[in-house]
Design a protein around this motif. Structure first.
Motif, short mmCIF file in Angstrom:
data_model
loop_
_atom_site.label_atom_id
_atom_site.label_comp_id
_atom_site.label_asym_id
_atom_site.label_seq_id
_atom_site.Cartn_x
_atom_site.Cartn_y
_atom_site.Cartn_z
N ARG A 101 -7.33 39.91 -81.77
CA ARG A 101 -8.50 40.08 -82.64
C ARG A 101 -9.28 38.77 -82.77
NH1 ARG A 101 -8.29 44.35 -87.02
NH2 ARG A 101 -6.61 45.81 -86.49
N SER A 102 -8.57 37.68 -82.95
CA SER A 102 -9.23 36.39 -83.15
C SER A 102 -9.96 35.94 -81.89
CB SER A 102 -8.20 35.35 -83.57
OG SER A 102 -8.81 34.17 -84.04
N ALA A 103 -9.37 36.18 -80.73
CA ALA A 103 -10.01 35.79 -79.47
C ALA A 103 -11.30 36.58 -79.26
CB ALA A 103 -9.06 36.00 -78.30
N THR A 104 -11.26 37.86 -79.58
CA THR A 104 -12.48 38.68 -79.45
C THR A 104 -13.58 38.14 -80.36
OG1 THR A 104 -11.21 40.65 -78.87
CG2 THR A 104 -13.43 40.99 -79.75
N GLN A 105 -13.22 37.82 -81.59
CA GLN A 105 -14.22 37.31 -82.54
C GLN A 105 -14.74 35.95 -82.10
OE1 GLN A 105 -14.34 37.69 -87.10
NE2 GLN A 105 -13.24 35.79 -86.77
N ALA A 106 -13.87 35.06 -81.63
CA ALA A 106 -14.32 33.74 -81.18
C ALA A 106 -15.31 33.87 -80.03
CB ALA A 106 -13.12 32.89 -80.77
N SER A 107 -15.02 34.80 -79.12
CA SER A 107 -15.92 35.03 -77.99
C SER A 107 -17.28 35.51 -78.48
CB SER A 107 -15.30 36.04 -77.03
OG SER A 107 -16.17 36.32 -75.96
N GLU A 108 -17.29 36.40 -79.44
CA GLU A 108 -18.54 36.94 -79.97
C GLU A 108 -19.37 35.86 -80.66
OE1 GLU A 108 -17.08 39.95 -82.54
OE2 GLU A 108 -16.83 41.46 -80.93
N HIS A 109 -18.70 34.86 -81.23
CA HIS A 109 -19.42 33.81 -81.95
C HIS A 109 -19.61 32.55 -81.10
CE1 HIS A 109 -18.46 36.35 -85.39
NE2 HIS A 109 -19.33 35.66 -86.09
N GLY A 110 -19.17 32.58 -79.86
CA GLY A 110 -19.30 31.41 -79.01
C GLY A 110 -18.50 30.22 -79.51
N ALA A 111 -17.39 30.49 -80.17
CA ALA A 111 -16.56 29.44 -80.76
C ALA A 111 -15.35 29.16 -79.88
CB ALA A 111 -16.11 29.84 -82.16
N ARG A 112 -14.83 27.96 -80.01
CA ARG A 112 -13.65 27.57 -79.24
C ARG A 112 -12.38 28.03 -79.95
NH1 ARG A 112 -12.52 21.75 -76.24
NH2 ARG A 112 -10.48 22.31 -75.38
N MET A 113 -11.45 28.55 -79.18
CA MET A 113 -10.19 28.99 -79.74
C MET A 113 -9.04 28.70 -78.78
SD MET A 113 -8.87 32.78 -80.81
CE MET A 113 -7.23 33.10 -80.18
N ALA A 114 -7.95 28.22 -79.33
CA ALA A 114 -6.70 28.07 -78.61
C ALA A 114 -5.63 28.78 -79.42
CB ALA A 114 -6.35 26.60 -78.41
N ALA A 115 -4.54 29.17 -78.78
CA ALA A 115 -3.52 29.94 -79.50
C ALA A 115 -2.13 29.53 -79.06
CB ALA A 115 -3.72 31.45 -79.28
N GLY A 116 -1.21 29.59 -80.01
CA GLY A 116 0.15 29.15 -79.77
C GLY A 116 0.96 30.14 -78.95
N ALA A 117 1.67 29.60 -77.97
CA ALA A 117 2.62 30.37 -77.17
C ALA A 117 3.98 29.70 -77.29
CB ALA A 117 2.18 30.42 -75.70
N GLY A 118 4.97 30.48 -77.71
CA GLY A 118 6.30 29.91 -77.92
C GLY A 118 7.38 30.87 -77.48
N THR A 119 8.49 30.83 -78.19
CA THR A 119 9.63 31.69 -77.85
C THR A 119 10.19 32.37 -79.10
OG1 THR A 119 11.26 29.90 -78.09
CG2 THR A 119 10.24 30.17 -75.91
N ASP A 120 9.38 32.49 -80.14
CA ASP A 120 9.88 33.00 -81.42
C ASP A 120 10.19 34.48 -81.39
OD1 ASP A 120 7.05 33.04 -81.13
OD2 ASP A 120 6.80 33.49 -83.24
N HIS A 121 9.85 35.17 -80.30
CA HIS A 121 10.20 36.59 -80.21
C HIS A 121 11.60 36.79 -79.65
CE1 HIS A 121 8.99 35.40 -76.24
NE2 HIS A 121 9.18 36.59 -75.71
N LEU A 122 12.23 35.71 -79.18
CA LEU A 122 13.58 35.79 -78.62
C LEU A 122 14.63 35.82 -79.73
CD1 LEU A 122 13.33 33.16 -75.74
CD2 LEU A 122 13.01 35.64 -75.58
N ASP A 123 15.82 36.27 -79.36
CA ASP A 123 16.96 36.19 -80.27
C ASP A 123 17.15 34.72 -80.66
OD1 ASP A 123 19.64 35.91 -81.31
OD2 ASP A 123 20.19 37.79 -80.33
N PRO A 124 17.26 34.40 -81.95
CA PRO A 124 17.44 33.01 -82.37
C PRO A 124 18.65 32.35 -81.73
CG PRO A 124 16.96 34.39 -84.27
CD PRO A 124 17.18 35.33 -83.11
N ARG A 125 19.60 33.17 -81.27
CA ARG A 125 20.82 32.61 -80.67
C ARG A 125 20.71 32.45 -79.16
NH1 ARG A 125 24.34 37.31 -83.17
NH2 ARG A 125 22.46 38.34 -82.38
N ALA A 126 19.53 32.72 -78.59
CA ALA A 126 19.36 32.60 -77.14
C ALA A 126 19.75 31.19 -76.69
CB ALA A 126 17.91 32.90 -76.75
N ASP A 127 20.68 31.11 -75.76
CA ASP A 127 21.18 29.80 -75.36
C ASP A 127 21.09 29.57 -73.86
OD1 ASP A 127 23.09 31.57 -74.49
OD2 ASP A 127 24.76 30.66 -75.59
#
Length: 386
Positions: A101-127
């Motif tokens: 949603r935020s990327a679509t809105q940023a595009s519509e307003h010509g604004a710059r946007m970056a977004a976090g990519a991590g591993t928080d969807h993984l099992d916390p015990r992933a080793d």
């Protein structure tokens, strides 16, 4: 003149006459001299079951409207970062919807946007290093599919699984080889997340910094910049001198940002700051003054915001999100003071009263009557009466 009695940490009360807002002018275009992102929070659905451990339920209208408020002051948005409660209530399905949603809105307003990519969807015990890499790949691919620039966030799972610097290099080298456009690398310190101790393979900051710099130098064409949140101005100044030419340092130092963004004769920092979400009018005005070479105005605008920032980000620093959401509520940007995961309880009423007063001193209370009325509501709920 609006005034309010506020409770003090020593259990006394003090009457505060509100100064009211400074005369901030909208800054709808980004600053020219610095790249500036505000790491932004999410507004919880007040009717949602946003209790600890429950899936996040977001008030999308208020959340997106707040991003438009930032755009109006010339700021870009750093989406779905720790300010948005990644790892503290915002789950991966809600994160995906937020970025989309935020990327679509940023595009519509010509604004710059970056977004976090991590591993928080993984099992916390992933080793497993391979599991962590696959998790990163999934999130980076999703962020880039929305058109947003990826910010590769530090991973709790990688911090737990990595045996040494070589394990970090295996993950990051493989990941950087796949990205579609240069990314921002994020080094988050233990003040913000104790689970990230020993990141880059060493608890010694100097050794970790050398490993981090080796990674950047070996992947210069894939790195737009680095965001370092260690709350150490001297470390940041040293690091930015050692970065390859063309790689930005986005300060994440919410204690020392005015001097770091201003810089010296040879180097300066750009900005990717949680506090910018709370001080957007001042941040926009200061950066545009800097564009015009007006350093006196730059300093005069930002210096009064520093006591507020240092209070909001005081230890335990990882609860700074509560102060950010509180100020958004005072400013009329969200209907209630509620947060994903029930995190509105993470700061005391006297702490929030100080936040209120410091925001007013910085000229950031846009509507004193509204803010005072809401502060009275909070005090009433807490059972505090003058």
């Amino acid at each position: 003149m609006t005034s309010i009695h506020l409770p003090q940490p020593d259990r006394t009360w003090r009457e505060v006459a509100l100064r009211g807002p400074a005369e901030w002018n909208p800054q709808p275009t980004p600053a020219r001299s610095r790249v500036a992102f505000a790491a932004v929070h999410v507004v919880a659905d007040p009717l949602g079951n946003n209790v600890p451990g429950a899936p996040a339920q977001v008030d999308w209208d208020s959340t997106l409207a707040f991003r438009r408020h930032l755009f109006a002051h010339g700021l870009g948005v750093a989406e779905a970062m720790d300010t948005a409660q990644r790892g503290m209530g915002l789950d991966w399905p809600a994160t995906q919807e937020l970025i989309r949603r935020s990327a679509t809105q940023a595009s519509e307003h010509g604004a710059r946007m970056a977004a976090g990519a991590g591993t928080d969807h993984l099992d916390p015990r992933a080793d497993s290093i391979d599991v962590v890499l696959a998790g990163y790949e999934e999130q980076v691919a999703f962020v880039e599919s929305t058109g947003a620039q990826a910010i590769i966030m530090a991973s709790r799972q990688l911090a737990a699984a990595a045996r040494d610097t070589d394990d970090y290099r295996k993950v990051y080298d493989r990941l950087l080889a796949q990205v579609q456009r240069p990314v921002i690398l994020h080094w988050l310190g233990t003040a913000f997340d104790p689970a990230l101790a020993g990141y880059w393979g060493s608890a010694d900051v100097s050794t970790a910094t050398s490993a981090f710099l080796d990674l950047v130098h070996d992947n210069t064409d894939k790195v737009d910049g680095v965001k370092v949140s260690l709350l150490d101005a001297n470390h940041e100044k040293d690091l930015r001198q050692r970065l390859p030419e063309g790689v930005r340092l986005y300060t994440g130092d919410d204690f020392n940002y005015p001097e770091l963004i201003l810089g010296d004769d040879s180097h300066h920092s750009d900005a990717l700051l949680g506090i910018f979400a709370a001080i957007a009018p001042a941040a926009g005005a200061a950066l545009h003054a800097l564009d015009n070479g007006d350093i006196d105005t730059y300093n005069a605008v930002l210096e009064p915001t520093v006591p507020l920032a240092r209070h909001v980000f005081a230890a335990p620093t990882y609860y700074y999100k509560t102060g950010i959401a509180f100020l958004a509520w005072l400013g009329g940007h969200q209907p209630g003071f509620t947060m994903v995961g029930g995190l509105q309880s993470a700061r005391s009423v006297t702490d929030l009263a100080t936040t209120f007063e410091l925001a007013d001193r910085a000229g950031l209370i846009a509507d004193p009557d509204l803010a005072a009325g809401r502060m009275h509501q909070l005090l009433d709920v807490a059972g505090l009466h003058r």
